[in-house]
Design an enzyme around this catalytic site. Structure first.
Site, PDB file in Angstrom:
ATOM      1  N   PHE A   1       0.844  -1.196   0.000  1.00 33.37           N
ATOM      2  CA  PHE A   1       0.000   0.000   0.000  1.00 33.37           C
ATOM      3  C   PHE A   1       0.885   1.254   0.000  1.00 33.37           C
ATOM      4  CE2 PHE A   1      -2.568   3.294   2.141  1.00 33.37           C
ATOM      5  CZ  PHE A   1      -3.534   3.409   1.171  1.00 33.37           C
ATOM      6  N   ASP A   2       0.345   2.386  -0.442  1.00 33.27           N
ATOM      7  CA  ASP A   2       1.213   3.555  -0.646  1.00 33.27           C
ATOM      8  C   ASP A   2       1.901   4.066   0.613  1.00 33.27           C
ATOM      9  OD1 ASP A   2      -1.236   4.520   0.178  1.00 33.27           O
ATOM     10  OD2 ASP A   2      -1.171   6.326  -1.026  1.00 33.27           O
TER      11      ASP A   2
ATOM     12  N   LYS B   1     -10.516   0.189   9.044  1.00 37.97           N
ATOM     13  CA  LYS B   1     -11.199  -0.611   8.016  1.00 37.97           C
ATOM     14  C   LYS B   1     -11.984  -1.728   8.697  1.00 37.97           C
ATOM     15  CE  LYS B   1      -7.744   1.372   5.472  1.00 37.97           C
ATOM     16  NZ  LYS B   1      -6.734   2.252   6.056  1.00 37.97           N
TER      17      LYS B   1
ATOM     18  N   HIS C   1      -0.485  12.694  -4.518  1.00 35.19           N
ATOM     19  CA  HIS C   1      -1.911  12.639  -4.862  1.00 35.19           C
ATOM     20  C   HIS C   1      -2.800  13.407  -3.892  1.00 35.19           C
ATOM     21  CE1 HIS C   1      -1.087   9.285  -2.183  1.00 35.19           C
ATOM     22  NE2 HIS C   1      -2.366   9.199  -1.900  1.00 35.19           N
TER      23      HIS C   1
HETATM   24  N1  F0G Z   1      -2.388  -0.617   4.652  1.00 33.26           N
HETATM   25  C1  F0G Z   1      -3.419  -0.695   3.802  1.00 33.26           C
HETATM   26  C2  F0G Z   1      -3.636  -1.943   3.006  1.00 33.26           C
HETATM   27  C3  F0G Z   1      -4.287   0.384   3.665  1.00 33.26           C
HETATM   28  O1  F0G Z   1      -5.292   0.297   2.798  1.00 33.26           O
HETATM   29  C4  F0G Z   1      -4.054   1.549   4.439  1.00 33.26           C
HETATM   30  C5  F0G Z   1      -4.911   2.703   4.307  1.00 33.26           C
HETATM   31  C6  F0G Z   1      -2.978   1.576   5.319  1.00 33.26           C
HETATM   32  C7  F0G Z   1      -2.164   0.468   5.409  1.00 33.26           C
HETATM   33  C8  F0G Z   1      -2.673   2.783   6.169  1.00 33.26           C
HETATM   34  O2  F0G Z   1      -3.580   2.898   7.200  1.00 33.26           O
HETATM   35  O3  F0G Z   1      -4.794   5.047   6.751  1.00 33.26           O
HETATM   36  O4  F0G Z   1      -4.865   3.956   8.991  1.00 33.26           O
HETATM   37  O5  F0G Z   1      -2.809   5.046   8.212  1.00 33.26           O
HETATM   38  N2  F0G Z   1      -5.735   2.840   3.389  1.00 33.26           N
HETATM   39  C9  F0G Z   1      -6.687   3.904   3.240  1.00 33.26           C
HETATM   40  C10 F0G Z   1      -7.442   3.694   1.965  1.00 33.26           C
HETATM   41  C11 F0G Z   1      -6.151   5.269   3.407  1.00 33.26           C
HETATM   42  O6  F0G Z   1      -8.201   4.601   1.590  1.00 33.26           O
HETATM   43  O7  F0G Z   1      -7.327   2.620   1.355  1.00 33.26           O
HETATM   44  P1  F0G Z   1      -4.032   4.312   7.802  1.00 33.26           P
END
Ligand code: F0G
Length: 458
Positions: free
Chosen positions: A124-125, A258, A450
């Protein structure tokens, strides 16, 4: 006749939404420099920007908000959460953090050094950001099938074990502090990882002597797909599958926003006491004392309750089937959506939607802009803007998939909302050939551009 699925809850409290006109939205998005993150949420009718922190808590979670213990150290709510993490996920040691990326920051502060290599399945980013920020390299070992947006494969989040073994065998193992598996794989479309694949990754990690860390944001949705799609798991409960999933890992980072259905929070789960102690120091510096780590007591209580509710089959079935309902509706309209449908979101393939607009003109972002103007629906680009520039050459990195993600918040919208979203998308689709050009960048940040990028229409 077979009875259809339906939500295992009823609605106790509602929030009114504001409507805007198409003309208003046309000006609003222009003022926002064509960046959907710049819009005021009051001007968004259906917000699919993310499924993160946008879920609706249950009455029992709100009750936890009332009975939270706000003691600085040793709070009752901390012990409640510690017990839930031990009972549901199986980790002896845990550190609360304010969200998922904070968990990454704390854990990677111990584990990742300059020049290290961290293989995984399309990180993930923020995960990639934390790796690259430390001048280490994230190597994507996802199976090739994941990059064909219409190929049907039950576990498109899987790692290619051969690719992974190549990385593990061709580099000094002390340069590979961990392998990260992301469940479900957000970047490649909310696609699950099979238990068999996870087991295979774990065996490789043991063979070469490195750790397996699970980025667990959507672990429960992943468990649902294992139950539905993987042989041998049909009769197991979600909680059994979750336990087995984490049994293969040395540790986990979690964005609780999530699958634990809270609005804020995260944590690290670990097996090794020594690693826990090292991470604790960074937790205290960055997050807060080890028994609250950036979270209020009340939020830890709600999170403990959310972990329990989020790992129940009936809830997961209604959630994932709602996402599929939207996907099927759009597919029936001929809109190119990624398949199989992801657990938390529907991903529209912008390269297929706008085949005449090159990736250098950010077609997925254009689609997001046009969907907003059409119906006040906000999605998010998972494409070239998100992929950022190459840290060395500073050239745009063109990902294989150029997607608009429509992430569905948990327990928030009804299927009438899904119908509205699909109709809005159809209207844009019907006009797709009228869009001649995409967007160009006016200004951008050096990393994670982004969120703040300013764009204009070409
Ligand atoms: N790992 C994954 C797979 C995620 O989808 C996200 C966040 C994070 C780590 C980071 O977690 O936001 O609590 O700091 N995803 C969000 C999204 C931002 O919109 O998919 P975080």
């Amino acid at each position: 006749m077979d009875l259809p699925y339906a939500e295992p809850f009823k609605i106790k409290s509602i929030e009114m939404l504001k409507r805007t006109t198409k003309e208003e939205r046309y000006s609003l998005i222009k003022e926002a420099s064509y960046n959907l993150f710049n819009l005021k949420s009051d001007y968004v009718y259906i917000d699919l920007l993310t499924d993160s922190g946008t879920g609706a808590m249950s009455d029992k979670q709100w009750a936890e908000i009332m009975i939270g213990d706000e003691s600085y150290a040793g709070a009752r709510s901390y012990y409640k959460l510690k017990k839930a993490i031990k009972d549901i996920l199986g980790f002896e040691y845990f550190l609360p953090t304010h969200q998922g990326r904070a968990a990454e920051n704390v854990l990677f502060s111990v584990l990742v050094k300059e020049g290290d290599i961290v293989p995984g399945n399309s990180h993930f980013d923020t995960t990639k950001g934390h790796i690259e920020f430390r001048k280490a390299i994230a190597v994507d070992c996802t199976i090739e099938e994941a990059f064909d947006s219409t190929l049907i494969h039950p576990f498109k989040g899987n790692v290619d074990l051969e690719k992974l073994e190549k990385v593990l065998s061709e580099n000094p193992i002390e340069k590979i502090p961990m392998v990260i598996m992301t469940l479900t794989n957000n970047t490649s479309g909310g696609q699950p990882v099979s238990m068999k694949n996870l087991k295979g990754v774990s065996e490789l990690c043991k063979k070469y002597g490195t750790r397996l860390i699970i980025d667990s944001a959507r672990f429960a949705e992943n468990a649902y797909f294992i139950k539905i799609r993987e042989e041998g798991y049909q009769d197991k409960t979600i909680k059994d599958i979750v336990k087995e999933t984490f049994s293969y890992a040395d540790g986990m980072t979690m964005s609780s926003k999530k699958d634990a259905i809270v609005n804020m929070g995260g944590f690290i789960g670990l097996r090794d006491e020594d690693l826990f102690k090292q991470a604790s120091t960074f937790n205290i510096i960055y997050e807060g004392f080890i028994t609250y780590g950036g979270m209020s007591g009340r939020d830890m209580g709600a999170l403990a309750q959310g972990l329990d509710e989020g790992t129940e089959f009936d809830y997961l079935e209604s959630r994932i089937k709602q996402v599929a309902y939207l996907g099927q509706k759009m597919k029936d309209y001929g809109i190119p959506v990624m398949e199989p449908f992801g657990g938390h979101a529907i991903f529209v393939d912008a390269k297929k939607f706008f085949p005449h607009i090159p990736q250098s003109e950010y077609p997925a972002q254009l689609l997001g802009v046009e969907l907003y103007v059409e119906g006040g629906v906000r999605g998010v680009e998972i494409g070239t803007l998100l992929a950022d520039r190459d840290p060395v050459t500073r050239e745009d990195r063109y990902p294989k998939l150029e997607l608009l993600r429509l992430a569905i918040p948990r327990r928030v919208y009804t299927n009438n909302h899904m119908d509205y979203i699909a109709a809005s998308m159809k209207n844009v689709f019907d006009r797709r050939n009228e869009y001649k050009n995409g967007l160009k960048i006016l200004s951008e940040a050096p990393i994670m551009r982004h969120f703040t990028v300013k764009l204009d229409k070409i």
